[in-house]
Design an enzyme around this catalytic site. Structure first.
Site, PDB file in Angstrom:
ATOM      1  N   LYS A 146      24.981 -22.563 -52.427  1.00 49.51           N
ATOM      2  CA  LYS A 146      26.094 -22.410 -51.470  1.00 49.51           C
ATOM      3  C   LYS A 146      26.479 -23.768 -50.885  1.00 49.51           C
ATOM      4  CE  LYS A 146      24.787 -17.666 -50.397  1.00 49.51           C
ATOM      5  NZ  LYS A 146      24.030 -16.743 -49.526  1.00 49.51           N
ATOM      6  N   GLN A 167      20.577 -16.520 -44.039  1.00 50.63           N
ATOM      7  CA  GLN A 167      20.198 -16.044 -45.375  1.00 50.63           C
ATOM      8  C   GLN A 167      19.158 -14.922 -45.267  1.00 50.63           C
ATOM      9  OE1 GLN A 167      21.579 -17.076 -48.355  1.00 50.63           O
ATOM     10  NE2 GLN A 167      20.323 -15.542 -49.393  1.00 50.63           N
ATOM     11  N   ASP A 178      29.724 -13.979 -43.875  1.00 51.85           N
ATOM     12  CA  ASP A 178      29.043 -13.086 -44.815  1.00 51.85           C
ATOM     13  C   ASP A 178      29.652 -11.678 -44.746  1.00 51.85           C
ATOM     14  OD1 ASP A 178      27.189 -14.015 -46.615  1.00 51.85           O
ATOM     15  OD2 ASP A 178      25.529 -14.059 -45.183  1.00 51.85           O
TER      16      ASP A 178
END
Ligand code: NAP
Length: 293
Positions: free
Chosen positions: A52, A96, A119
């Site tokens: 990412k 994460q 997200d």
């Protein structure tokens, strides 16, 4: 059978994103800024976060990584999240998953300001998604929509079976495929571990989206001729054949299923690459205040 090539689509979309980021920089003097919080040393998470960050740099975004070891408390994480919520130099941030057992992922998700929730996991974004309102869509389902769109796959009126009902993939995917939108307008069945007669259900599917987490779960006898098969699974196994020391397998038994499909995603090289592109698109949208001011 046609391969839904995540590498090709993601590279194409990243060129567009990079152009928009360059335009934004010229106009405002700012690069979109994504922050990732990584807790612990899980091999999979390390790889995904590194990718990412790398992709942010590639499209001209600023990216920052904040690391904690496994002993970090929920309270300490919340303090950092509050700091990021209030930091005007940060457009979007992610924590994460998975997190260690002692940290409740729901508490963490809800602590993130929904306007920076790139997200797309916050209940405000999920609620707005369900109502077809502008919002950050969850990255993996969003990536699948972008893939279907790119290949101009007709979804209207089709039977779609989503296998797996997680908050981050299966559940939002089922809502998106049922929405009055394009792609969308499917008749959706959401299957899970308590589903009976799964094979009977999948054999009626024009589109199968597998998000289970079990290698080779979807076999050829579960798939009807001409179906579109999207494999979300990322099952890591240690391997001496690769440089990284592991190999990725999907939830679909690719070799046997592919000959029956009209379209299918490979693993690796399919949905995983699209998830990263979605995160970039959400971060760009956050930097441009596209959904929220
Ligand atoms: P998860 O939270 O573990 O959910 C798995 C789902 O599969 C659950 O809903 C479970 O049902 C269902 N399931 C388990 N066994 C089943 C069975 N025998 N029949 C039918 N359904 C069954 O997993 P996840 O986070 O959604 O991830 C799924 C897979 O996608 C994993 O391999 C993960 O690594 C991968 N993934 C990939 C990406 C990407 O970017 N490509 C992103 C996220 C995840 P219950 O709810 O009844 O337990």
């Amino acid at each position: 059978m046609k391969l839904l090539d995540g590498k090709h689509v993601s590279e194409h979309l990243k060129i567009e994103i990079a152009q928009e980021a360059a335009d934004l920089l010229a106009k405002t003097g700012r690069k979109p800024h994504l922050v990732a919080i990584l807790v612990g040393n899980d091999g999979g998470s390390e790889t995904y976060v590194a990718s990412k960050m790398r992709n942010c740099e590639k499209v001209g975004f600023k990216s920052s990584l904040i690391r904690y070891d496994n002993s970090v408390t929920e309270a300490e994480l919340i303090v950092k999240i509050t700091e990021l919520n209030n930091d005007n130099s940060v457009d979007g941030f992610i924590v994460q998953l998975p997190l260690p057992q002692h940290i409740n992922p729901e508490t963490i998700t809800e602590a993130i300001d929904y306007r920076k929730d790139v997200d797309g996991f916050h209940p405000v974004n999920l609620g707005r998604m369900q109502r077809n309102l502008p919002c950050f869509l969850p990255a993996t389902p969003y990536g699948i929509l972008l893939m279907l769109q790119f290949y101009n796959i007709d979804t209207e009126g089709k039977n779609c079976v989503v296998i797996g009902r997680s908050n981050i993939v299966g559940s939002p995917m089922s809502i998106l495929m049922a929405r009055n939108a394009k792609p969308g307008n499917c008749t959706v069945t959401l299957a899970h571990s308590k589903t009976k007669n799964l094979k009977e259900i999948t054999l009626n599917a024009d589109i199968i989206i597998a998000a289970i987490g079990k290698k080779n779960f979807v076999t050829a006898d579960m798939v009807k001729q001409g179906a579109v098969v999207i494999d979300v699974g990322m099952n890591r196994e240690t391997s001496t054949e690769t440089k990284s020391g592991y190999k990725l397998f999907g939830d679909v038994y690719f070799e046997a299923v592919a000959p029956k499909c009209s379209y299918i995603t490979p693993v690796p090289g399919g949905v995983g690459l699209m998830t990263i592109v979605s995160l970039l698109k959400n971060t760009l949208a956050a930097a441009k205040n596209e959904y929220y001011s």
